[in-house]
Design a protein around this motif. Structure first.
Motif, short mmCIF file in Angstrom:
data_model
loop_
_atom_site.label_atom_id
_atom_site.label_comp_id
_atom_site.label_asym_id
_atom_site.label_seq_id
_atom_site.Cartn_x
_atom_site.Cartn_y
_atom_site.Cartn_z
N LYS A 129 0.83 -1.21 0.00
CA LYS A 129 0.00 0.00 0.00
C LYS A 129 0.87 1.26 0.00
O LYS A 129 0.54 2.26 -0.66
CB LYS A 129 -0.91 -0.02 1.23
CG LYS A 129 -1.95 1.08 1.26
CD LYS A 129 -2.85 0.90 2.48
CE LYS A 129 -3.90 2.00 2.54
NZ LYS A 129 -4.80 1.84 3.72
N HIS A 130 1.98 1.19 0.70
CA HIS A 130 2.91 2.33 0.78
C HIS A 130 3.56 2.63 -0.58
O HIS A 130 3.89 3.79 -0.88
CB HIS A 130 3.98 2.04 1.83
CG HIS A 130 5.00 3.13 1.96
ND1 HIS A 130 4.74 4.33 2.59
CD2 HIS A 130 6.31 3.19 1.53
CE1 HIS A 130 5.82 5.09 2.54
NE2 HIS A 130 6.78 4.42 1.92
N SER A 131 3.75 1.58 -1.40
CA SER A 131 4.45 1.75 -2.68
C SER A 131 3.55 2.33 -3.77
O SER A 131 4.04 2.93 -4.73
CB SER A 131 5.00 0.40 -3.16
OG SER A 131 5.90 -0.14 -2.24
N LEU A 132 2.25 2.16 -3.63
CA LEU A 132 1.34 2.49 -4.73
C LEU A 132 1.32 3.98 -5.13
O LEU A 132 1.32 4.29 -6.32
CB LEU A 132 -0.08 2.02 -4.39
CG LEU A 132 -0.29 0.50 -4.35
CD1 LEU A 132 -1.77 0.20 -4.14
CD2 LEU A 132 0.22 -0.16 -5.61
N PRO A 133 1.27 4.92 -4.19
CA PRO A 133 1.16 6.33 -4.60
C PRO A 133 2.29 6.78 -5.54
O PRO A 133 2.03 7.46 -6.55
CB PRO A 133 1.19 7.09 -3.27
CG PRO A 133 0.64 6.12 -2.28
CD PRO A 133 1.17 4.79 -2.70
N GLU A 134 3.53 6.43 -5.23
CA GLU A 134 4.65 6.84 -6.07
C GLU A 134 4.59 6.18 -7.44
O GLU A 134 4.89 6.79 -8.46
CB GLU A 134 5.98 6.51 -5.39
CG GLU A 134 6.35 7.43 -4.25
CD GLU A 134 6.48 8.88 -4.71
OE1 GLU A 134 7.07 9.12 -5.79
OE2 GLU A 134 5.98 9.76 -4.00
N LEU A 135 4.21 4.92 -7.47
CA LEU A 135 4.10 4.21 -8.75
C LEU A 135 2.98 4.79 -9.60
O LEU A 135 3.13 4.96 -10.82
CB LEU A 135 3.86 2.72 -8.51
CG LEU A 135 5.00 1.96 -7.81
CD1 LEU A 135 4.56 0.53 -7.50
CD2 LEU A 135 6.25 1.95 -8.69
N LYS A 136 1.88 5.09 -8.96
CA LYS A 136 0.74 5.68 -9.67
C LYS A 136 1.10 7.05 -10.22
O LYS A 136 0.73 7.41 -11.34
CB LYS A 136 -0.44 5.78 -8.71
CG LYS A 136 -1.76 6.17 -9.37
CD LYS A 136 -2.88 6.09 -8.34
CE LYS A 136 -4.22 6.43 -8.98
NZ LYS A 136 -5.33 6.34 -7.98
N LYS A 137 1.86 7.81 -9.43
CA LYS A 137 2.30 9.13 -9.86
C LYS A 137 3.27 9.03 -11.03
O LYS A 137 3.19 9.81 -11.99
CB LYS A 137 2.96 9.86 -8.69
CG LYS A 137 3.47 11.25 -9.02
CD LYS A 137 4.10 11.89 -7.79
CE LYS A 137 4.67 13.28 -8.12
NZ LYS A 137 5.30 13.89 -6.91
N LYS A 138 4.19 8.06 -10.97
CA LYS A 138 5.22 7.92 -12.01
C LYS A 138 4.63 7.44 -13.33
O LYS A 138 4.95 7.98 -14.40
CB LYS A 138 6.31 6.95 -11.56
CG LYS A 138 7.40 6.72 -12.62
CD LYS A 138 8.50 5.84 -12.10
CE LYS A 138 9.55 5.57 -13.17
NZ LYS A 138 10.18 6.82 -13.68
N TYR A 139 3.78 6.44 -13.27
CA TYR A 139 3.31 5.81 -14.50
C TYR A 139 1.94 6.29 -14.96
O TYR A 139 1.53 6.00 -16.09
CB TYR A 139 3.28 4.29 -14.33
CG TYR A 139 4.66 3.70 -14.13
CD1 TYR A 139 5.60 3.73 -15.15
CD2 TYR A 139 5.02 3.11 -12.92
CE1 TYR A 139 6.87 3.20 -14.98
CE2 TYR A 139 6.29 2.57 -12.74
CZ TYR A 139 7.21 2.61 -13.77
OH TYR A 139 8.47 2.08 -13.58
N GLY A 140 1.23 7.00 -14.11
CA GLY A 140 -0.08 7.51 -14.51
C GLY A 140 -1.19 6.57 -14.12
O GLY A 140 -1.03 5.35 -14.12
N SER A 141 -2.34 7.14 -13.81
CA SER A 141 -3.46 6.35 -13.29
C SER A 141 -4.15 5.51 -14.35
O SER A 141 -4.94 4.62 -14.03
CB SER A 141 -4.49 7.27 -12.63
OG SER A 141 -4.97 8.21 -13.58
N ASP A 142 -3.87 5.76 -15.62
CA ASP A 142 -4.52 4.99 -16.69
C ASP A 142 -3.51 4.32 -17.62
O ASP A 142 -3.85 3.95 -18.73
CB ASP A 142 -5.45 5.89 -17.51
CG ASP A 142 -6.67 6.30 -16.72
OD1 ASP A 142 -7.32 5.41 -16.15
OD2 ASP A 142 -6.98 7.51 -16.66
#
Length: 302
Positions: A272-285
């Protein structure tokens, strides 16, 4: 050879000399039922059967006096032949599996690679070949290669190809995979390999197996420590390799869909801690669809 072929064609012609007149054989030609035709002539006209070509390839590879280069050529020919499901099934019919699996022990790295490649191609979506490969010990040997830290990386990649092909969409193969310590072998591979393509293929295999038999596979992924290792890989390579990250997240999404409580509290917190940065880097879609991101985050919050 050309003169022989011409003579054979002439002497076997059915053309009558005249209507109603029966053609007589040449004086020096025996009756057709007694004539022995040179096999080379038949091969020249009809070509060798695939079964004969497979046997010849196996014989060439088995020949201790044959060069490595010629053995590699024979392996290439054999791999192309076993792409056809009937030819792959003929490996068992002609009792060639024991010899083929013995090639996995070649000292030459290139030959081990090609032997695994042939095995992996033969078992693709082929229940009969999957069963034969496993029954003759091929799965066990391939799994040993995966956990051998001294084995060549490309050999491991092809061993994973053979393992994957032998158990996908084949429940008895998946059962035997568990008995042979398959999950432990893949854990060792994930822990010791820094080859990104191999890591991607391994994670993708987990996702495929989860879709095939979610309850059993989910249990093993958690109990054998595979989910924790995937989180470690995500932390190490998550912002470097988009494809690997995508495969890990999709695998966790599949895992949680089928077994919501399969992750420990610590694993849930780390992922859960890793998801925000990954979502920010690669985009939500991009990495996942917007709905999949929401679903993954929701499952981790429950």
């Amino acid at each position: 050879m050309d003169k022989q072929l011409l003579k054979w064609a002439i002497t076997n012609s059915n053309t009558d000399t005249a209507e109603g007149e029966q053609q007589q054989p040449a004086p020096d030609v025996k009756e057709r039922g007694q004539r022995r035709i040179d096999p080379e002539i038949i091969d020249a006209i009809l070509g060798k059967s695939d079964a004969v070509r497979m046997k010849e390839a196996i014989a060439s590879i088995s020949d201790p006096n044959e060069t490595v280069e010629n053995k590699e050529i024979a392996f290439d020919n054999l791999e192309m032949l076993v792409e056809q499901i009937d030819n792959a099934n003929d490996i068992e019919k002609m009792n060639l599996w024991p010899k083929l699996i013995s090639f996995l022990s070649f000292a030459e790295t290139s030959l081990r690679i090609q032997a695994l490649w042939v095995c992996g191609t033969a078992v693709q979506n082929n229940i009969k070949a999957q069963k034969a490969f496993i029954d003759h010990g091929g799965l066990r040997i391939a799994l040993e290669m995966l956990k051998n830290t001294n084995e060549d990386g490309e050999v491991k990649s092809k061993a994973l190809y053979a393992v994957s092909g032998s158990i996908k969409h084949y429940t008895p193969g998946l059962v035997q995979f568990e008995k042979e310590g398959g999950y432990e072998s893949l854990l060792t591979l994930l822990q010791t390999s820094d080859n990104l393509p191999t890591l991607r293929k391994t994670v993708f295999l987990f996702n495929t197996l989860l879709l095939q038999n979610p309850e059993i596979v989910a249990k093993n992924i958690e109990e054998k420590g595979l989910s924790r290792q995937m989180i470690k890989i995500l932390e190490q390579y998550g912002e470097q390799d988009e494809d690997l990250t995508h495969k890990i997240l999709v695998t966790f999404l599949t895992l949680l869909r089928n077994s919501p409580k399969s992750l420990s509290p610590e694993e849930t917190s780390e992922l859960k801690h890793s998801l925000p940065e990954l979502k920010k880097k690669y985009g939500s879609d991009v990495m996942l669809s917007g709905g999949e991101w929401d679903e993954l985050e929701k499952n981790l919050s429950n």
